[in-house]
Motif scaffolding. Structure first.
Motif, PDB file in Angstrom:
ATOM      1  N   UNK A  29       0.827  -1.208   0.000  1.00 21.13           N
ATOM      2  CA  UNK A  29       0.000   0.000   0.000  1.00 21.13           C
ATOM      3  C   UNK A  29       0.856   1.250   0.000  1.00 21.13           C
ATOM      4  N   UNK A  30       1.927   1.252   0.796  1.00 26.96           N
ATOM      5  CA  UNK A  30       2.824   2.411   0.834  1.00 26.96           C
ATOM      6  C   UNK A  30       3.483   2.614  -0.525  1.00 26.96           C
ATOM      7  N   UNK A  31       3.938   1.525  -1.145  1.00 26.59           N
ATOM      8  CA  UNK A  31       4.565   1.635  -2.464  1.00 26.59           C
ATOM      9  C   UNK A  31       3.576   2.197  -3.481  1.00 26.59           C
ATOM     10  N   UNK A  32       2.330   1.728  -3.435  1.00 26.00           N
ATOM     11  CA  UNK A  32       1.320   2.209  -4.375  1.00 26.00           C
ATOM     12  C   UNK A  32       1.032   3.690  -4.172  1.00 26.00           C
ATOM     13  N   UNK A  33       0.924   4.132  -2.919  1.00 29.21           N
ATOM     14  CA  UNK A  33       0.655   5.553  -2.644  1.00 29.21           C
ATOM     15  C   UNK A  33       1.815   6.423  -3.101  1.00 29.21           C
ATOM     16  N   UNK A  34       3.046   5.993  -2.813  1.00 29.03           N
ATOM     17  CA  UNK A  34       4.218   6.764  -3.234  1.00 29.03           C
ATOM     18  C   UNK A  34       4.298   6.837  -4.751  1.00 29.03           C
ATOM     19  N   UNK A  35       4.034   5.722  -5.404  1.00 32.53           N
ATOM     20  CA  UNK A  35       4.085   5.713  -6.872  1.00 32.53           C
ATOM     21  C   UNK A  35       3.030   6.638  -7.464  1.00 32.53           C
ATOM     22  N   UNK A  36       1.806   6.596  -6.908  1.00 32.90           N
ATOM     23  CA  UNK A  36       0.748   7.483  -7.397  1.00 32.90           C
ATOM     24  C   UNK A  36       1.100   8.943  -7.156  1.00 32.90           C
ATOM     25  N   UNK A  37       1.634   9.244  -5.953  1.00 34.62           N
ATOM     26  CA  UNK A  37       2.034  10.618  -5.661  1.00 34.62           C
ATOM     27  C   UNK A  37       3.127  11.108  -6.600  1.00 34.62           C
ATOM     28  N   UNK A  38       4.102  10.269  -6.866  1.00 32.77           N
ATOM     29  CA  UNK A  38       5.184  10.661  -7.777  1.00 32.77           C
ATOM     30  C   UNK A  38       4.655  10.881  -9.183  1.00 32.77           C
ATOM     31  N   UNK A  39       3.727  10.014  -9.636  1.00 33.39           N
ATOM     32  CA  UNK A  39       3.142  10.173 -10.974  1.00 33.39           C
ATOM     33  C   UNK A  39       2.398  11.501 -11.087  1.00 33.39           C
ATOM     34  N   UNK A  40       1.591  11.822 -10.069  1.00 34.39           N
ATOM     35  CA  UNK A  40       0.843  13.083 -10.096  1.00 34.39           C
ATOM     36  C   UNK A  40       1.781  14.277 -10.065  1.00 34.39           C
ATOM     37  N   UNK A  41       2.822  14.212  -9.237  1.00 37.52           N
ATOM     38  CA  UNK A  41       3.777  15.323  -9.161  1.00 37.52           C
ATOM     39  C   UNK A  41       4.496  15.506 -10.492  1.00 37.52           C
ATOM     40  N   UNK A  42       4.980  14.413 -11.074  1.00 35.63           N
ATOM     41  CA  UNK A  42       5.710  14.505 -12.340  1.00 35.63           C
ATOM     42  C   UNK A  42       4.801  14.992 -13.453  1.00 35.63           C
ATOM     43  N   UNK A  43       3.572  14.512 -13.489  1.00 37.86           N
ATOM     44  CA  UNK A  43       2.634  14.940 -14.524  1.00 37.86           C
ATOM     45  C   UNK A  43       2.311  16.426 -14.390  1.00 37.86           C
ATOM     46  N   UNK A  44       2.096  16.880 -13.144  1.00 37.06           N
ATOM     47  CA  UNK A  44       1.814  18.299 -12.917  1.00 37.06           C
ATOM     48  C   UNK A  44       2.997  19.170 -13.304  1.00 37.06           C
TER      49      UNK A  44
END
Length: 394
Positions: A29-44
């Motif tokens: 779950x932690x890995x999934x949240x970090x990956x999603x957060x990084x994707x959103x940050x990079x996309x933004x």
């Protein structure tokens, strides 16, 4: 063969162990949240770069260039957006604080009145509760602002209360105090008196628990709070000089002013939230066993003392948790101030500042963080108080 069977059982016991599975799922779950957060940050960040929009909080140092109707600290149009943020935060805290106090007082009165044996009092409380809690708060804000405050007379025809308070369509004008040489002695005497009253109240409660003999804490506290600071005023002089508002030209000058937006927002949120608090208080009082009331009456306690000393202290354990939710709702509902132009966090920062700077992500993130911090602070304070009054089984 025996060795392979043991190894298979060992692997099976590892995967069927609840602790191992719990840790595994948490790590995933932690890995999934970090990956999603990084994707959103990079996309933004990529989209901002494509549009040539700079990110960061450097804009807070830029000059705002606009006026603010109400500010609790000094402000000019040359001040920065950072100062605008502070002003918006203070205005939000001001509305939330006043609203919580007024809603709590009114809600407790209505909650007790709802259970009154007097038919008229009970029905009036019921009508109030059923009326105001079923009208959206934004409509109530509009009512107090457009139908009440803006319908007030002009400054020249202001409603005068004792020659010191003036109410008109531009707000409520109040006398403002200025400290004199006698302020420090007065403040010291007041602080010492308050500490003494707190210690006396604790002593009186312990004395009552040990001997059963009540101590007139309330009357004694009032006498001390009036006598000691009053004696200090006689000896050291008046701690304040008061500046009375005066009509000069087309408006009043001097003193303090509560702008119509502040009055309308505070009244609407207080009245709306008080209706819900009243129901919480009513349910909390009814949750106390009727045997407690009968026992208090058998000891000769009057209905007022029974309510104050027996029923209310026990009902607080039921009242506090849902009361916390109402405090949080009031603080968050203060963002409706944007509907009438009151300069709170949403109107000032997420409105004017966002439109001028275009720093949408930073502005929205700051605004969300402020409301999150306010809500968490209220929750922590109420949870601390709830634990303090909780029953401790022996």
């Amino acid at each position: 063969m025996q060795t392979n069977a043991n190894a298979s059982r060992t692997r099976g016991s590892v995967w069927t162990d609840p602790k191992v599975r719990a840790w595994l799922f948490q790590i995933l779950a932690v890995i999934a949240v970090v990956a999603l957060g990084w994707y959103l940050f990079d996309n933004t960040q990529t989209n901002l770069d494509k549009r040539g929009i700079t990110s960061g909080f450097g804009f807070l140092n830029n000059s705002a260039g606009f006026g603010i109707a109400q500010h609790l600290i000094e402000y000019t149009e040359r001040d920065s957006y950072g100062r605008v943020f502070v002003i918006g935060l203070l205005n939000t805290l001001l509305v939330s604080g006043i609203g919580i106090v007024l809603a709590t007082i009114l809600g407790f009165i209505l909650g007790v009145a709802r259970l009154s044996p007097n038919w008229l009092v009970q029905k009036l409380a019921t009508i109030y509760i059923e009326t105001f809690r079923n009208i959206p708060p934004l409509l109530q804000i509009f009512f107090w602002y457009f139908a009440v405050m803006l319908a007030m007379p002009s400054p020249r025809q202001s409603l005068d209360v004792g020659g010191t308070f003036f109410l008109n369509n531009r707000g409520l004008y109040l006398p403002s105090p200025s400290a004199t040489d006698g302020f420090v002695p007065f403040l010291a005497a007041l602080v010492i008196t308050i500490i003494g009253v707190i210690l006396m109240a604790r002593w009186g409660r312990k004395r009552f628990e040990a001997t059963g003999q009540p101590f007139p804490t309330f009357i004694t506290s009032v006498v001390l709070l009036v006598a000691i600071p009053g004696l200090t005023i006689l000896l050291a002089g008046n701690p304040f000089t008061w500046e009375i508002p005066e009509l000069k030209g087309f408006n009043f000058r001097g003193g303090w002013v509560m702008i119509p937006e502040l009055i309308s927002l505070t009244l609407a949120l207080s009245i709306y939230t008080a209706a819900f608090i009243a129901e919480i208080v009513r349910s909390g009082i009814q949750a106390v066993s009727h045997g407690q009331t009968e026992a208090a009456r058998s000891l000769g306690l009057t209905p007022g003392k029974t309510l104050r000393l027996v029923v209310i202290p026990q009902s607080l354990r039921v009242i506090i948790p849902p009361l916390t939710s109402q405090y949080l709702n009031l603080a968050k509902n203060s963002s409706l101030a944007a509907g009438i132009g009151y300069p709170d966090m949403v109107s000032l920062f997420a409105g004017t500042v966002l439109n001028q700077t275009g720093q949408a992500i930073e502005v929205i993130a700051i605004t969300m963080s402020v409301y999150l911090a306010i809500s968490l602070s209220i929750s922590l304070l109420m949870n601390w108080y709830n634990k303090r009054i909780a029953l401790i089984e022996r």
